[in-house]
Design an enzyme around this catalytic site. Sequence first.
Site: not given
Ligand code: IDP
Length: 138
Positions: A9, A112
């Site tokens: 990212k 992340n």
């Molecule tokens: P993942 O990347 O581990 O599959 P997902 O639930 O698919 O997680 O969420 C996509 C992306 O959205 C995450 O990698 C992160 O960058 C962002 N994200 C997920 N949950 C949150 C949150 O609660 N607050 C802010 N950003 C979030």
Amino acid sequence: MQRTLSIIKPDGVSRKLIGKVIKKLEKSRLKIIAMKMLHMTRAQAEGFYAVHRERPFFASLTDFMCSGPVVVMVLEGENAISIYRDLMGATNFKNAAEGTIRREFATDIEKNVVHGSDSPESAAFEIGYFFNSFEIVK
Ligand code: IDP
Ligand code: MG
């Protein structure tokens, strides 16, 4: 054999973590079979994360994902999807296991460092979103 989409990212690219992430991939059982750098438009980021459009973090996430260049890769191996999810660690780096990419490098639940597909269906969509068949080595 299974394929999955990986993204380093914008935070990973700007913090010069490309080499460190790729080093972990090359130490794993996964093989990189496609790779390129690109800078998504907002519309492209919104299309990529369309499954999350109802989530409260959608606007912030898509802003972040088009804020700078990313490195997209296709990874291949047995159980590639779950192997790479394990290597990335939990979405929230605070919950990620020792030795995972997110535990070592992430600074924020949103910023992340890496993305990985979560199912064969999303892997097929996500790989096709960025790569055509000529860009994936055999
Ligand atoms: P993942 O990347 O581990 O599959 P997902 O639930 O698919 O997680 O969420 C996509 C992306 O959205 C995450 O990698 C992160 O960058 C962002 N994200 C997920 N949950 C949150 C949150 O609660 N607050 C802010 N950003 C979030
Ligand atoms: Mg996800």
